[in-house]
Design a protein around this motif. Structure first.
Motif, PDB file in Angstrom:
ATOM      1  N   VAL A 201       0.891  -1.161   0.000  1.00  0.00           N
ATOM      2  CA  VAL A 201       0.000   0.000   0.000  1.00  0.00           C
ATOM      3  C   VAL A 201       0.925   1.205   0.000  1.00  0.00           C
ATOM      4  O   VAL A 201       1.773   1.340   0.885  1.00  0.00           O
ATOM      5  CB  VAL A 201      -0.903  -0.008   1.254  1.00  0.00           C
ATOM      6  N   ARG A 202       0.775   2.033  -1.029  1.00  0.00           N
ATOM      7  CA  ARG A 202       1.774   3.072  -1.261  1.00  0.00           C
ATOM      8  C   ARG A 202       2.014   3.971  -0.048  1.00  0.00           C
ATOM      9  O   ARG A 202       3.125   4.403   0.206  1.00  0.00           O
ATOM     10  CB  ARG A 202       1.425   3.909  -2.498  1.00  0.00           C
ATOM     11  N   ASP A 203       0.949   4.239   0.752  1.00  0.00           N
ATOM     12  CA  ASP A 203       1.106   5.118   1.903  1.00  0.00           C
ATOM     13  C   ASP A 203       2.035   4.545   2.967  1.00  0.00           C
ATOM     14  O   ASP A 203       2.563   5.296   3.782  1.00  0.00           O
ATOM     15  CB  ASP A 203      -0.256   5.335   2.600  1.00  0.00           C
ATOM     16  N   VAL A 204       2.134   3.232   3.023  1.00  0.00           N
ATOM     17  CA  VAL A 204       2.875   2.643   4.148  1.00  0.00           C
ATOM     18  C   VAL A 204       4.070   1.786   3.739  1.00  0.00           C
ATOM     19  O   VAL A 204       4.902   1.455   4.580  1.00  0.00           O
ATOM     20  CB  VAL A 204       1.949   1.797   5.069  1.00  0.00           C
ATOM     21  N   LEU A 205       4.184   1.459   2.450  1.00  0.00           N
ATOM     22  CA  LEU A 205       5.211   0.483   2.052  1.00  0.00           C
ATOM     23  C   LEU A 205       6.636   0.953   2.345  1.00  0.00           C
ATOM     24  O   LEU A 205       7.390   0.256   3.034  1.00  0.00           O
ATOM     25  CB  LEU A 205       5.070   0.125   0.565  1.00  0.00           C
ATOM     26  N   MET A 206       7.007   2.108   1.837  1.00  0.00           N
ATOM     27  CA  MET A 206       8.401   2.511   2.000  1.00  0.00           C
ATOM     28  C   MET A 206       8.722   2.876   3.449  1.00  0.00           C
ATOM     29  O   MET A 206       9.824   2.622   3.934  1.00  0.00           O
ATOM     30  CB  MET A 206       8.763   3.657   1.043  1.00  0.00           C
ATOM     31  N   ASP A 207       7.741   3.438   4.146  1.00  0.00           N
ATOM     32  CA  ASP A 207       7.963   3.708   5.570  1.00  0.00           C
ATOM     33  C   ASP A 207       8.141   2.394   6.340  1.00  0.00           C
ATOM     34  O   ASP A 207       8.995   2.299   7.224  1.00  0.00           O
ATOM     35  CB  ASP A 207       6.783   4.504   6.159  1.00  0.00           C
ATOM     36  N   SER A 245       3.256  -1.522 -14.413  1.00  0.00           N
ATOM     37  CA  SER A 245       3.068  -2.207 -13.130  1.00  0.00           C
ATOM     38  C   SER A 245       3.766  -1.468 -11.991  1.00  0.00           C
ATOM     39  O   SER A 245       3.591  -1.833 -10.830  1.00  0.00           O
ATOM     40  CB  SER A 245       3.656  -3.609 -13.220  1.00  0.00           C
ATOM     41  N   GLN A 246       4.584  -0.475 -12.353  1.00  0.00           N
ATOM     42  CA  GLN A 246       5.422   0.241 -11.375  1.00  0.00           C
ATOM     43  C   GLN A 246       6.500  -0.642 -10.758  1.00  0.00           C
ATOM     44  O   GLN A 246       7.089  -0.296  -9.730  1.00  0.00           O
ATOM     45  CB  GLN A 246       4.566   0.907 -10.292  1.00  0.00           C
ATOM     46  N   TYR A 247       6.774  -1.779 -11.385  1.00  0.00           N
ATOM     47  CA  TYR A 247       7.919  -2.581 -10.935  1.00  0.00           C
ATOM     48  C   TYR A 247       9.195  -1.749 -11.042  1.00  0.00           C
ATOM     49  O   TYR A 247      10.111  -1.895 -10.245  1.00  0.00           O
ATOM     50  CB  TYR A 247       8.082  -3.842 -11.796  1.00  0.00           C
ATOM     51  N   ASP A 248       9.261  -0.874 -12.038  1.00  0.00           N
ATOM     52  CA  ASP A 248      10.461  -0.040 -12.182  1.00  0.00           C
ATOM     53  C   ASP A 248      10.679   0.806 -10.931  1.00  0.00           C
ATOM     54  O   ASP A 248      11.799   0.933 -10.439  1.00  0.00           O
ATOM     55  CB  ASP A 248      10.373   0.837 -13.456  1.00  0.00           C
ATOM     56  N   GLN A 249       9.567   1.344 -10.381  1.00  0.00           N
ATOM     57  CA  GLN A 249       9.687   2.159  -9.157  1.00  0.00           C
ATOM     58  C   GLN A 249      10.105   1.317  -7.963  1.00  0.00           C
ATOM     59  O   GLN A 249      10.861   1.761  -7.105  1.00  0.00           O
ATOM     60  CB  GLN A 249       8.338   2.783  -8.819  1.00  0.00           C
ATOM     61  N   LEU A 250       9.554   0.093  -7.905  1.00  0.00           N
ATOM     62  CA  LEU A 250       9.928  -0.777  -6.783  1.00  0.00           C
ATOM     63  C   LEU A 250      11.430  -1.039  -6.818  1.00  0.00           C
ATOM     64  O   LEU A 250      12.112  -0.962  -5.798  1.00  0.00           O
ATOM     65  CB  LEU A 250       9.155  -2.105  -6.841  1.00  0.00           C
ATOM     66  N   VAL A 251      11.927  -1.358  -8.013  1.00  0.00           N
ATOM     67  CA  VAL A 251      13.360  -1.624  -8.133  1.00  0.00           C
ATOM     68  C   VAL A 251      14.155  -0.396  -7.702  1.00  0.00           C
ATOM     69  O   VAL A 251      15.108  -0.486  -6.925  1.00  0.00           O
ATOM     70  CB  VAL A 251      13.731  -2.035  -9.578  1.00  0.00           C
ATOM     71  N   LYS A 252      13.712   0.757  -8.172  1.00  0.00           N
ATOM     72  CA  LYS A 252      14.411   1.995  -7.824  1.00  0.00           C
ATOM     73  C   LYS A 252      14.362   2.213  -6.302  1.00  0.00           C
ATOM     74  O   LYS A 252      15.370   2.519  -5.668  1.00  0.00           O
ATOM     75  CB  LYS A 252      13.722   3.156  -8.556  1.00  0.00           C
ATOM     76  N   ASN A 253      13.174   2.004  -5.729  1.00  0.00           N
ATOM     77  CA  ASN A 253      13.017   2.270  -4.299  1.00  0.00           C
ATOM     78  C   ASN A 253      13.811   1.307  -3.412  1.00  0.00           C
ATOM     79  O   ASN A 253      14.227   1.677  -2.322  1.00  0.00           O
ATOM     80  CB  ASN A 253      11.529   2.212  -3.912  1.00  0.00           C
ATOM     81  N   PHE A 254      13.979   0.078  -3.873  1.00  0.00           N
ATOM     82  CA  PHE A 254      14.683  -0.895  -3.030  1.00  0.00           C
ATOM     83  C   PHE A 254      16.167  -1.019  -3.377  1.00  0.00           C
ATOM     84  O   PHE A 254      16.891  -1.788  -2.743  1.00  0.00           O
ATOM     85  CB  PHE A 254      13.995  -2.267  -3.095  1.00  0.00           C
TER      86      PHE A 254
HETATM   87  C1  LIG Z   1       8.724   4.716  -4.331  1.00  0.00           C
HETATM   88  O1  LIG Z   1       9.081   5.639  -3.318  1.00  0.00           O
HETATM   89  C2  LIG Z   1       8.477   6.920  -3.454  1.00  0.00           C
HETATM   90  C3  LIG Z   1       9.064   7.803  -2.384  1.00  0.00           C
HETATM   91  O2  LIG Z   1       8.874   7.228  -1.113  1.00  0.00           O
HETATM   92  C4  LIG Z   1       6.960   6.791  -3.348  1.00  0.00           C
HETATM   93  O3  LIG Z   1       6.349   8.032  -3.553  1.00  0.00           O
HETATM   94  C5  LIG Z   1       6.472   5.801  -4.409  1.00  0.00           C
HETATM   95  O4  LIG Z   1       5.087   5.570  -4.230  1.00  0.00           O
HETATM   96  C6  LIG Z   1       7.221   4.486  -4.294  1.00  0.00           C
HETATM   97  N1  LIG Z   1       6.816   3.618  -5.341  1.00  0.00           N
HETATM   98  C7  LIG Z   1       6.398   2.362  -5.120  1.00  0.00           C
HETATM   99  C8  LIG Z   1       6.025   1.592  -6.327  1.00  0.00           C
HETATM  100  O5  LIG Z   1       6.330   1.885  -4.019  1.00  0.00           O
END
Ligand SMILES: *[C@@H]1O[C@H](CO)[C@@H](O)[C@H](O)[C@H]1NC(C)=O
Ligand SMILES: *[C@@H]1O[C@H](CO)[C@@H](O)[C@H](O)[C@H]1NC(C)=O
Ligand SMILES: *[C@@H]1O[C@H](CO)[C@@H](O)[C@H](O)[C@H]1NC(C)=O
Ligand SMILES: CC(=O)N[C@H]1CO[C@H](CO)[C@@H](O)[C@@H]1O
Length: 485
Positions: A201-207, A245-254
């Motif tokens: 869930v985008r709001d909580v995943l990276m945190d 799919s935003q897999y690219d963002q996941l890869v970037k974020n991790f």
């Molecule tokens: C990647 O991290 C950014 C910054 O925290 C966030 O806005 C974005 O939703 C994240 N993307 C995914 C796919 O989790």
């Protein structure tokens, strides 16, 4: 080295075992070869939550014949890891653990269950954090710690699924992680990874990722830091792609993660039938440097319609069309390459826990982890009493007892688990009894399935397909393949 091979093979028929994996930096590593391991996983919870009934002495790893059937089918798929959610520490899991071990499959085990007293609640978590709860999670450790194919424990699954759960729960999950790791350090003879399985869930995943994988003062040995991090990812639906799919963002974020990251569930079913094209992306060189594979949701068919196999009360089972679609996608994975990369030599240091790591206003920023509840220290010091004990046992007969049918109604012939040689994990193609090539239908020869075709298979009910004569053709094909084998 070459001379010892036949001896190894001989030994293997007695007590074959997969090598226990270790965590090195962002990778799971096979300590015997030094190679990195990619999870090709399957969520395994036959019966759904009703598959876990402690009062009836029933959980997904307590029935030998069920495990034989399912391990044999997962071997055909090419799975190397199962994830099991709800387990009773006091049941005997030796036969099932030994079967999955012989089949070359690791186990990811959730220490919790949905029953009250057996998990941290998303609401007022402090009310669920007490000694008897911890005792049960430690009992799970005791029950599974001696199986070489235990890959790791999940200290929680989607306990935080929205910002409203995120104010206090994170520090309790870190507390449970700390307690499990301290227990393991004292009572197990190897470092068994412990980590959290997050909702995507985008709001909580990276945190969540930052909260659970940071370390106090940047010290990697901080026991409350997760050894691995997983997410239940459903953003690739139908014939999606890496960007959509935003897999690219996941890869970037991790990228730069200090622990292994993988999908603890995937397999969106919003577009049916599923085409599982995410498999190709997940095991491509775009993702494998950062992620360590994933777990498909899920093996057994349930009302939520994610299953690959429909299991009946009498133990017989019908393979669903998605099973073969996934099998064909797995078959395209270049296992030799992805299972034999070297982990990067530089392990990134964990970030130091700091409120600056946390982006969302409502997410926990307090890294002072709750102290042990009364009575828990004694259990960590002295061990669970009485402690369940698990051990690998010899399985005399790997034959599957139940009838299993293909999507077209033909019965699989000679279905059995094929025990692998020592130190082998399962790969696509290591077991293929007659009648399991292609789509599990009569005329299938190739290894690729077209989405249109599987759509047709799904639309045609099983009965209609048999009535159309496909069944008879398939029997002939099965007999033919039988002769070949
Ligand atoms: C990647 O991290 C950014 C910054 O925290 C966030 O806005 C974005 O939703 C994240 N993307 C995914 C796919 O989790
Ligand atoms: C701890 O767990 C064991 C094994 O399940 C059980 O027999 C024992 O009663 C539990 N003890 C406490 C204090 O909950
Ligand atoms: C942080 O959490 C701990 C318990 O984990 C609590 O004792 C402390 O009061 C909290 N600090 C703040 C500033 O809320
Ligand atoms: C009847 C049926 O569904 N036949 C299909 C079996 O699988 C092959 C290979 O994917 C298809 O080409 C057939 O049409």
């Amino acid at each position: 080295m070459h001379f010892s091979l036949p001896l190894l093979a001989l030994g293997a028929s007695l007590v074959a075992a997969v090598p226990s994996l270790e965590v090195k930096g962002n990778a799971f590593v096979n300590p015997k070869t030094g190679d990195r391991f990619q999870i090709v996983g399957m969520a395994y919870q036959p019966g759904g939550s009703a598959g876990y009934q402690p009062d009836k002495k029933k959980d997904p790893l307590s029935d030998k014949d069920h495990c034989l059937r399912d391990a044999a089918l997962m071997q055909i798929l090419g799975v190397n890891t199962i994830r099991v959610y709800n387990l009773d520490p006091n049941l005997n899991h030796d036969a099932c653990a030994s079967i999955f071990n012989a089949a070359g499959m690791y186990m990811l085990i959730d220490v919790n269950s949905p029953l009250v007293g057996e998990s941290i609640s998303s609401w007022e978590p402090w009310t669920s954090y007490y000694a008897a709860y911890l005792n049960r999670t430690f009992a799970i450790v005791e029950a599974f710690k001696s199986y070489p194919n235990l890959l790791g424990f999940f200290s929680g699954n989607e306990v935080i699924s929205a910002e409203k759960d995120a104010e206090f729960v994170p520090r309790y999950i870190r507390a449970v992680t700390r307690d499990l790791k301290n227990y393991i350090a004292k009572h197990a003879d190897r470092a068994i990874p412990v980590g959290y399985s997050a909702a995507d869930v985008r709001d909580v995943l990276m945190d969540s990722f930052n909260f659970f994988t940071c370390a106090e003062n940047g010290d990697a040995t901080d026991p409350s830091r997760g050894d691995m991090f997983a997410l239940n990812s459903y953003s690739w639906c139908g014939n999606s792609d890496f960007t959509k799919s935003q897999y690219d963002q996941l890869v970037k974020n991790f990228t730069g993660t200090s622990v292994p990251v993988f999908f603890s569930e995937y397999g969106c079913n919003e577009v049916k039938p599923r085409v599982f094209t995410e498999v190709g992306a997940l095991y491509s060189d775009k993702m494998t440097p950062v992620l360590s594979g994933g777990v498909v949701y899920e093996f057994a068919q349930e009302p939520n319609n994610y299953g690959l196999v429909d299991i009946h009360d009498d133990g017989s089972a019908d393979i669903l069309a998605d099973f073969y679609t996934l099998k064909n996608q797995y078959a395209k994975i270049d296992s030799k390459t992805i299972q034999a990369t070297k982990p990067s030599s530089s392990s990134p240091k964990p970030p130091t826990c700091d409120s600056k790591l946390i982006k969302e206003a409502g997410f926990d920023k307090n890294f002072t982890i709750p102290v042990l509840p009364p009575g828990a220290k004694e259990i960590i010091d002295n061990g669970v009493k009485p402690a369940p004990v698990g051990k690998i046992i010899k399985i005399d007969d790997y034959t599957v007892k139940y009838k299993v049918k293909n999507p077209d109604g033909t019965e699989l012939q000679g279905l059995a688990v094929k025990p692998l040689a020592d130190d082998q994990s399962n790969t696509p193609g290591s077991n293929s009894p007659s009648g399991t090539s292609g789509n599990g239908n009569a005329s299938s020869t190739g290894s690729s399935s077209s989405p249109t075709q599987s759509k047709k298979n799904a639309a045609l009910g099983k009965r209609e397909m048999a009535a159309s004569g496909v069944g008879i053709l398939a029997l002939t094909a099965a007999a033919f393949f039988g002769l070949l084998i």
